[in-house]
Structure formats: C-alpha cells, structure tokens
Design a protein around this motif. Structure first.
Motif, PDB file in Angstrom:
ATOM      1  N   THR A   3      -7.296   3.023   4.849  1.00 23.10           N
ATOM      2  CA  THR A   3      -6.146   2.536   5.629  1.00 23.10           C
ATOM      3  C   THR A   3      -6.507   1.288   6.402  1.00 23.10           C
ATOM      4  O   THR A   3      -5.760   0.302   6.403  1.00 23.10           O
ATOM      5  N   LEU A   4      -7.674   1.306   7.053  1.00 20.56           N
ATOM      6  CA  LEU A   4      -8.098   0.136   7.821  1.00 20.56           C
ATOM      7  C   LEU A   4      -8.325  -1.055   6.899  1.00 20.56           C
ATOM      8  O   LEU A   4      -7.893  -2.172   7.211  1.00 20.56           O
ATOM      9  N   ARG A   5      -8.958  -0.838   5.760  1.00 24.59           N
ATOM     10  CA  ARG A   5      -9.207  -1.948   4.831  1.00 24.59           C
ATOM     11  C   ARG A   5      -7.897  -2.561   4.348  1.00 24.59           C
ATOM     12  O   ARG A   5      -7.761  -3.789   4.275  1.00 24.59           O
ATOM     13  N   GLU A   6      -6.927  -1.708   4.048  1.00 26.22           N
ATOM     14  CA  GLU A   6      -5.641  -2.215   3.568  1.00 26.22           C
ATOM     15  C   GLU A   6      -4.899  -2.982   4.657  1.00 26.22           C
ATOM     16  O   GLU A   6      -4.255  -4.004   4.382  1.00 26.22           O
ATOM     17  N   ARG A   7      -4.967  -2.473   5.896  1.00 25.90           N
ATOM     18  CA  ARG A   7      -4.290  -3.171   6.998  1.00 25.90           C
ATOM     19  C   ARG A   7      -4.936  -4.540   7.252  1.00 25.90           C
ATOM     20  O   ARG A   7      -4.247  -5.533   7.503  1.00 25.90           O
ATOM     21  N   ILE A   8      -6.264  -4.576   7.213  1.00 20.75           N
ATOM     22  CA  ILE A   8      -6.959  -5.855   7.407  1.00 20.75           C
ATOM     23  C   ILE A   8      -6.598  -6.825   6.294  1.00 20.75           C
ATOM     24  O   ILE A   8      -6.279  -7.995   6.543  1.00 20.75           O
TER      25      ILE A   8
END
Length: 249
Positions: A114-119
């Motif tokens: 999730t964090l990778r996709e948001r970044i």
C-alpha cells in the motif's frame, strides 16, 4: 450533527490568547471537493484557525466539525483523516525524497505494498521521478514544497489544509502547484488554502476574507469583486478590509 455534504463546518469558533482575540466567532461551511481560499493580512488569524481545525489547538469557545468529526472531542481521529502542509517546511532535509515519503507514510499507518503504491502515485502525480533519490535539503524551495504536498497526501485525506503553500515560490512553480491542487480537488479532496497572492485567490471556488480575527466576507471571487464594485481581487480585498475597519467602533 455535521452536514454530510460539508467537510468543514464551524459555529462561533473562537480562540483567545490572554487579551488577544486571534479568531473571533468564526462561522464557515466548506463543501466536499471545494477549493476554499482563506485570505487576510499577517496576524489576521488564518493560521490559528487552521490549527484549530486540524486538532492542533484547542478552541476557547464555539465548535465545529472536520470530516464529520468534532474538533473539540475527536481531534485524534481528525488528524488521521486530514493532510496539513504548514507554512514552514517540516520535512527532514538530510533524508532523500523517498525516505521522507516512507517516513511520513509510516506515520499515517501505511506499509508494504500500500505504501509503495501510494508513493508511486504521488511521484507520478507530482512529477518527482527525477528527484526521488535527491537529498531533500539540496532541492530548490519549489521542489521541497512539492514534496511536502506529496507527504500530506499519501494517506488520501478527505481534507487538505495548505497554509501559504507557495510562499517564496517562483511564478512558474506556483502555477504548477495550483495545477496539482485542481487535480486533487477534482478527485474529491477538499482543499483549504491560505494565500497572500491575489491571483491565487482568483483560482478558488470561494474565498473568505479575515480581518483582525473576524470573517468579514465569504463569496466567490467574482461575487466579492462585484459586491465591492471592483475589477480585481486586490482592489476588492482592500475595499472590504477598509470598509470593515471604518465600521468598527
């Protein structure tokens, strides 16, 4: 109860520091997806108002809701659902752009895929691919502000508070920054922005003018100019401020 169609509502919201009334019985309503401008001279109470709405400063009296949450009793929940970009740069200058985003994403509870996709989404939206490994403190101010905006949006807040986001930013970067604000608002984010730039006030859906802690006008930029009988926002702002002060006892 808060109006579901509104993301910000205040009623008689007031903050007093000693003998100084910083925000004086402020009552405003902001709709979902609206770009809402907050205009006023230095010391007018804009930052104090934002800090109350963000749950960072307790009101002296009055009340309100942000995202349907009570600013008096649900401040912790409010902070998790908003994005806040203060006047002063608040990221870590000795970290890379990527490391700052990872850090702030983690603070909002994001991790893993999730964090990778948001970044990745913020890097794409804000065109930061070429600076992702750069040391943040080495970047020009406009890019640092762009990174601040990215960090404030990683958790996809319903409401984004921007306090003088384009101060000391060159005109070309300011134009780019406002393109990004429109993109966020177009996706449903409510953007609450303070500014000293009259051309930026023109870009807002509606504008509030504060004088000495009081809201003295709320309207579209066109409405403010028409009601003041002025051709520009600069002229309308001066007219409204002077007219208010003439009427004050």
């Amino acid at each position: 109860m808060a109006d579901a169609a509104r993301t910000i509502d205040t009623l008689e919201l007031t903050k007093v520091f000693g003998r100084q009334v910083a925000v004086d019985h402020m009552s405003i309503s902001v709709s979902a997806g609206e770009v809402f401008g907050f205009l006023g001279a230095n010391g007018a109470g804009k930052t104090t108002a934002i800090r109350m709405l963000c749950g960072l400063l307790k009101p002296t009296s009055g009340g309100g809701h942000v995202g349907g949450l009570d600013i008096m009793t649900e401040t912790h929940r409010i902070r998790s659902r908003i994005g806040y970009m203060p006047q002063r740069f608040s990221l870590y200058g000795d970290l890379t752009v990527m490391d700052n985003m990872r850090l702030y994403g983690g603070l909002y509870g994001l991790a893993g895929r999730t964090l990778r996709e948001r970044i990745d989404g913020m890097v794409s939206l804000l065109d930061m691919g070429d600076i992702i490994t750069a040391i943040t403190g080495s970047l020009p101010w406009g890019w640092q502000q762009r990174l601040s905006l990215a960090c404030a949006n990683l958790h996809r807040p319903a409401v984004l508070f921007l306090d003088e986001p384009t101060g000391s930013v060159d005109p070309l970067s300011r134009r780019s920054f406002w393109d990004l604000i429109y993109a966020l608002a177009g996706g449903g984010t409510t953007v609450f922005v303070t500014t000293h730039h009259m051309d930026e006030a023109e870009k807002c859906d509606r504008v509030t003018i504060m004088v000495d802690g009081k809201v003295v006008a709320v309207d579209t930029p066109r409405g403010l100019k028409q009601n003041a009988g002025c051709g520009t926002m600069q002229e309308a702002f001066v007219h409204i401020v002077e007219h208010h002060r003439e009427e004050e006892p």
